[in-house]
Design an enzyme around this catalytic site. Structure first.
Site, PDB file in Angstrom:
ATOM      1  N   SER A 269       0.837  -1.210   0.000  1.00 25.31           N
ATOM      2  CA  SER A 269       0.000   0.000   0.000  1.00 25.31           C
ATOM      3  C   SER A 269       0.871   1.259   0.000  1.00 25.31           C
ATOM      4  O   SER A 269       1.881   1.338   0.699  1.00 25.31           O
ATOM      5  CB  SER A 269      -0.890  -0.004   1.244  1.00 25.31           C
ATOM      6  OG  SER A 269      -1.535   1.248   1.358  1.00 25.31           O
ATOM      7  N   LEU A 270       0.431   2.260  -0.772  1.00 27.28           N
ATOM      8  CA  LEU A 270       1.153   3.545  -0.808  1.00 27.28           C
ATOM      9  C   LEU A 270       0.685   4.457   0.327  1.00 27.28           C
ATOM     10  O   LEU A 270       1.270   5.514   0.558  1.00 27.28           O
ATOM     11  CB  LEU A 270       0.862   4.259  -2.138  1.00 27.28           C
ATOM     12  CG  LEU A 270       1.361   3.589  -3.417  1.00 27.28           C
ATOM     13  CD1 LEU A 270       0.805   4.326  -4.641  1.00 27.28           C
ATOM     14  CD2 LEU A 270       2.883   3.614  -3.451  1.00 27.28           C
ATOM     15  N   LYS A 331     -14.347  -2.705   2.440  1.00 30.26           N
ATOM     16  CA  LYS A 331     -15.087  -1.449   2.226  1.00 30.26           C
ATOM     17  C   LYS A 331     -16.584  -1.621   2.497  1.00 30.26           C
ATOM     18  O   LYS A 331     -17.218  -0.744   3.094  1.00 30.26           O
ATOM     19  CB  LYS A 331     -14.865  -0.933   0.803  1.00 30.26           C
ATOM     20  CG  LYS A 331     -13.458  -0.386   0.572  1.00 30.26           C
ATOM     21  CD  LYS A 331     -13.327   0.240  -0.803  1.00 30.26           C
ATOM     22  CE  LYS A 331     -11.905   0.718  -1.021  1.00 30.26           C
ATOM     23  NZ  LYS A 331     -11.718   1.423  -2.286  1.00 30.26           N
TER      24      LYS A 331
HETATM   25  P1  NAP Z   1     -13.528  -5.663  -8.065  1.00 36.45           P
HETATM   26  O1  NAP Z   1     -14.577  -5.317  -7.080  1.00 36.45           O
HETATM   27  O2  NAP Z   1     -12.879  -6.991  -8.018  1.00 36.45           O
HETATM   28  O3  NAP Z   1     -14.196  -5.510  -9.516  1.00 36.45           O
HETATM   29  C1  NAP Z   1     -13.491  -5.744 -10.689  1.00 36.45           C
HETATM   30  C2  NAP Z   1     -14.458  -5.731 -11.858  1.00 36.45           C
HETATM   31  O4  NAP Z   1     -13.693  -5.890 -13.041  1.00 36.45           O
HETATM   32  C3  NAP Z   1     -15.478  -6.871 -11.826  1.00 36.45           C
HETATM   33  O5  NAP Z   1     -16.712  -6.407 -12.264  1.00 36.45           O
HETATM   34  C4  NAP Z   1     -14.885  -7.868 -12.818  1.00 36.45           C
HETATM   35  O6  NAP Z   1     -15.843  -8.635 -13.497  1.00 36.45           O
HETATM   36  C5  NAP Z   1     -14.246  -6.946 -13.812  1.00 36.45           C
HETATM   37  N1  NAP Z   1     -13.188  -7.613 -14.564  1.00 36.45           N
HETATM   38  C6  NAP Z   1     -12.099  -8.233 -14.049  1.00 36.45           C
HETATM   39  N2  NAP Z   1     -11.323  -8.699 -15.040  1.00 36.45           N
HETATM   40  C7  NAP Z   1     -11.940  -8.384 -16.202  1.00 36.45           C
HETATM   41  C8  NAP Z   1     -11.643  -8.633 -17.563  1.00 36.45           C
HETATM   42  N3  NAP Z   1     -10.534  -9.279 -17.923  1.00 36.45           N
HETATM   43  N4  NAP Z   1     -12.513  -8.176 -18.482  1.00 36.45           N
HETATM   44  C9  NAP Z   1     -13.613  -7.525 -18.125  1.00 36.45           C
HETATM   45  N5  NAP Z   1     -13.979  -7.273 -16.853  1.00 36.45           N
HETATM   46  C10 NAP Z   1     -13.140  -7.701 -15.911  1.00 36.45           C
HETATM   47  O7  NAP Z   1     -12.341  -4.597  -8.049  1.00 36.45           O
HETATM   48  P2  NAP Z   1     -12.433  -3.056  -7.623  1.00 36.45           P
HETATM   49  O8  NAP Z   1     -12.263  -2.921  -6.170  1.00 36.45           O
HETATM   50  O9  NAP Z   1     -13.629  -2.448  -8.249  1.00 36.45           O
HETATM   51  O10 NAP Z   1     -11.113  -2.479  -8.287  1.00 36.45           O
HETATM   52  C11 NAP Z   1     -10.995  -2.379  -9.714  1.00 36.45           C
HETATM   53  C12 NAP Z   1      -9.665  -1.688 -10.031  1.00 36.45           C
HETATM   54  O11 NAP Z   1      -9.669  -0.368  -9.544  1.00 36.45           O
HETATM   55  C13 NAP Z   1      -8.487  -2.348  -9.321  1.00 36.45           C
HETATM   56  O12 NAP Z   1      -7.866  -3.246 -10.197  1.00 36.45           O
HETATM   57  C14 NAP Z   1      -7.559  -1.212  -8.944  1.00 36.45           C
HETATM   58  O13 NAP Z   1      -6.433  -1.188  -9.786  1.00 36.45           O
HETATM   59  C15 NAP Z   1      -8.374   0.026  -9.184  1.00 36.45           C
HETATM   60  N6  NAP Z   1      -8.475   0.870  -7.964  1.00 36.45           N
HETATM   61  C16 NAP Z   1      -7.976   2.127  -8.045  1.00 36.45           C
HETATM   62  C17 NAP Z   1      -8.072   2.968  -6.960  1.00 36.45           C
HETATM   63  C18 NAP Z   1      -7.503   4.350  -7.053  1.00 36.45           C
HETATM   64  O14 NAP Z   1      -7.514   5.068  -6.051  1.00 36.45           O
HETATM   65  N7  NAP Z   1      -7.019   4.761  -8.197  1.00 36.45           N
HETATM   66  C19 NAP Z   1      -8.687   2.537  -5.775  1.00 36.45           C
HETATM   67  C20 NAP Z   1      -9.181   1.240  -5.731  1.00 36.45           C
HETATM   68  C21 NAP Z   1      -9.072   0.418  -6.834  1.00 36.45           C
HETATM   69  P3  NAP Z   1     -16.636  -9.863 -12.795  1.00 36.45           P
HETATM   70  O15 NAP Z   1     -17.592  -9.178 -11.900  1.00 36.45           O
HETATM   71  O16 NAP Z   1     -17.242 -10.581 -13.932  1.00 36.45           O
HETATM   72  O17 NAP Z   1     -15.577 -10.636 -12.066  1.00 36.45           O
END
Ligand code: NAP
Length: 562
Positions: A269-270, A331
């Site tokens: 974590s950052l 969360k």
């Molecule tokens: P999550 O709850 O696991 O949701 C990921 C979503 O992406 C799910 O709907 C999943 O589909 C879909 N997915 C995964 N692989 C895929 C693929 N190859 N093709 C199409 N859809 C795909 O994750 P999250 O917490 O929302 O986080 C998502 C991303 O946000 C993380 O990877 C992270 O890098 C980024 N993030 C950024 C910040 C920031 O502050 N910038 C903060 C938190 C997270 P299914 O439902 O079908 O599995």
């Protein structure tokens, strides 16, 4: 105090390491003699002379330890008698070293409680080497009685503490065991605050890191830190640079407020980097530590873990636990707990059903006065799109149907954008939309679509809320967007904007494809920094230094690219 342990294999090298430890800011070194002292009678004179020479030339006061093989993490396999004779010799080192220098005894010798308890003969010999109430000689070495358990919290912990208290020759008590969860730190803190003898109480392993960082808050005699990652002598030991530069160990006092990042995994974590730097820059008396709380075997187990941890942390009378960033997988659990406990929750957290920030306000007596739960992810996402200008009326495509997609879809629909959520599992996108619509006035602005329709999306703003392109993720090399999707709307007057929430790497495959097609891009670091700055403003009751979080996050992420 910070003590750097040094496993002595070659006394000359150990001396160099002790000099480096002093330069790095250590107060003390521990010479671990397990591997350089054999206990072999034929070699004893030479080995002891080399050790006396090392201790005498040490640039810092030292602890001399020769831990036997067995359950307490040592590697000395010679006889006990020889080891105790070594201590006796060290404690009375007031003559001339072989090369003509003056002998200096160690500040401490460390003897295991289990050894101490083994025989009256051992106790008598150890007593000859240390300063204690009945000691008649002029001796300056003190005894540390220690107890270690590398497997977990010893069942007889209270008995061990009592036995240490009864050993009046011991000037310092040391307890170290593998923490089973972060809650074990609280028992170690309680031991420290109730101790009448200088005490070292440490949790080993990733769950025990807090006890090492917060040692000065609870009056511990010292904490151990390694010179470099490769020289760690116990699991979970931080480096001295991490302790001093990252966690600002020297400025931690009993009044320092404790914050942290709760989730699992959080090793990379950052958040500790940016929040601690923010506290340093603003002069805020706080420290921000990793608080690993695993998810558990199912959703309920994860919830129980989070609940037990948070309630104990908030109620602890000396921890001054004042807030946390909460991340995967907790969360949603945080919102569930807030509802159950009747904590104050912001509108975004309540609508999305997930929150990333916990704030505990404490009264003058350090008791919890109020607890608030806030979602800073959604406003951060909107803030990262500031370059787009007015979001009202814009066509936005959110890719993915997980936690971040949820925050993005709700926040942007609230701003008046028309949002389409593309899910590879369409049912998940449908469920997300149905849930969010309950808290939106204009429900027509939020719809779900199957991933296969992306090439016809014709959106002005694309948000990648999937892990596609994330280093170490399941599709690290893949772009979430295809040229077809980006070219789907030739009548797009504002030009397409692509925001990737993935921030490791900073430049993702999705952003590269977007740039290639002339889209404006916003990377995930902007969103990360923005949500962290909003948390910081709540934690420190004042703004984060402008640009600091973004700069530090980018430096760290670019430095870690192989
Ligand atoms: P999550 O709850 O696991 O949701 C990921 C979503 O992406 C799910 O709907 C999943 O589909 C879909 N997915 C995964 N692989 C895929 C693929 N190859 N093709 C199409 N859809 C795909 O994750 P999250 O917490 O929302 O986080 C998502 C991303 O946000 C993380 O990877 C992270 O890098 C980024 N993030 C950024 C910040 C920031 O502050 N910038 C903060 C938190 C997270 P299914 O439902 O079908 O599995």
């Amino acid at each position: 105090m910070i003590c750097v342990p040094i496993m002595v294999r070659d006394p000359a090298l150990a001396l160099q390491l002790a000099t480096a430890a002093k330069a790095a800011g250590a107060d003390l070194v521990e010479f671990r003699l397990d591997e350089c002292f054999t206990g072999d009678t034929a070699a004893a004179d030479d080995e002891i002379a080399a050790i006396v020479g090392l201790v005498s030339r040490s640039p810092l006061p030292c602890i001399a330890t020769c831990r036997p093989t067995g359950t307490e993490g040592g590697s000395y396999d010679g006889p006990d008698d020889a080891r105790i004779s070594l201590f006796e010799r060290l404690g009375t080192a007031f003559g001339r070293t072989r090369d003509g220098g003056s002998e200096h005894p160690p500040r401490y010798i460390d003897v295991e409680l289990s050894t101490w308890q083994r025989s009256a003969n051992i106790r008598q010999k150890v007593k000859l080497a240390v300063d204690h109430p009945e000691q008649v000689r002029d001796i300056t070495t003190s005894l540390i009685l220690s107890s270690h358990d590398f497997n977990g919290r010893p069942a007889d912990l209270a008995r061990r503490m009592t036995a240490m208290r009864e050993a009046t020759a011991a000037r310092v008590h040391k307890i170290a065991f593998r923490a089973r969860s972060v809650r074990d730190n609280l028992e170690l803190f309680d031991m420290l605050t109730s101790a009448e003898t200088p005490t070292i109480a440490l949790g080993m392993g990733e769950f025990g890191l807090m006890s090492r960082i917060l040692a000065p808050k609870f009056g511990a005699l010292l904490t151990f830190a390694s010179l470099r990652k490769e020289e760690v002598t116990a699991p979970g030991q931080p480096t001295i640079a991490e302790l001093i530069d990252l966690y600002r160990f020297r400025s931690i006092s009993p009044q320092t407020r404790v914050f942290g990042v709760i989730g699992s995994p959080i090793g990379h974590s950052l958040s500790p980097l940016v929040h601690n730097a923010g506290f340093a820059a603003t002069g805020f008396d706080g420290v921000y530590v990793p608080i690993p709380v695993p998810g558990g075997s199912d959703a309920d187990a994860a919830y129980v873990n989070l609940k037990a941890t948070l309630l104990e942390f908030i109620d602890h009378p000396q921890l001054s636990f004042s807030g946390a960033s909460v991340t995967i997988p907790h969360k949603e659990n945080l919102v569930r707990l807030a509802r159950e406990q009747g904590w104050v929750m912001d509108e975004t957290g309540a609508a999305i059903g997930a929150a990333n920030t916990l704030l505990v306000e404490r009264d003058a007596a350090d008791r919890p006065a109020s607890v608030r739960v806030v979602n800073t992810d959604a406003p951060a996402l909107v803030a990262s799109l500031a370059a787009v200008g007015e979001l009202k009326g814009r066509r936005v495509a959110v890719l993915g149907a997980g936690g971040v997609a949820r925050a993005a879809a709700w926040a942007l629909a609230r701003e008046g954008a028309t949002v389409v959520v593309y899910g590879r599992t369409k049912a998940k996108a449908d469920a997300l939309v149905a849930e969010l619509r309950k808290s939106l006035a204009d429900t027509g602005k939020l719809v779900a679509a199957d991933w296969s329709l992306l090439p016809k999306s014709c959106a002005e703003v694309y948000i990648n809320a999937t892990p596609m392109g994330m280093a170490g993720g399941p599709a690290a090399a893949e772009s979430a967007l295809t040229p077809e999707a980006l070219a789907s709307c030739s009548a797009n007057k504002m030009g397409t904007v692509v925001l990737d929430t993935v921030y490791n790497p900073v430049d993702t495959p999705t952003l590269r494809v977007a740039r290639h097609f002339g889209s404006r891009t916003v990377d995930g670091v902007s969103m990360f920094s923005s949500q962290a700055e909003a948390q910081f403003a709540l934690f420190a009751n004042g703004p984060a230094p402008a640009g600091l979080f973004d700069r530090l996050a980018r430096e760290r992420l670019t430095a870690s690219v192989p």
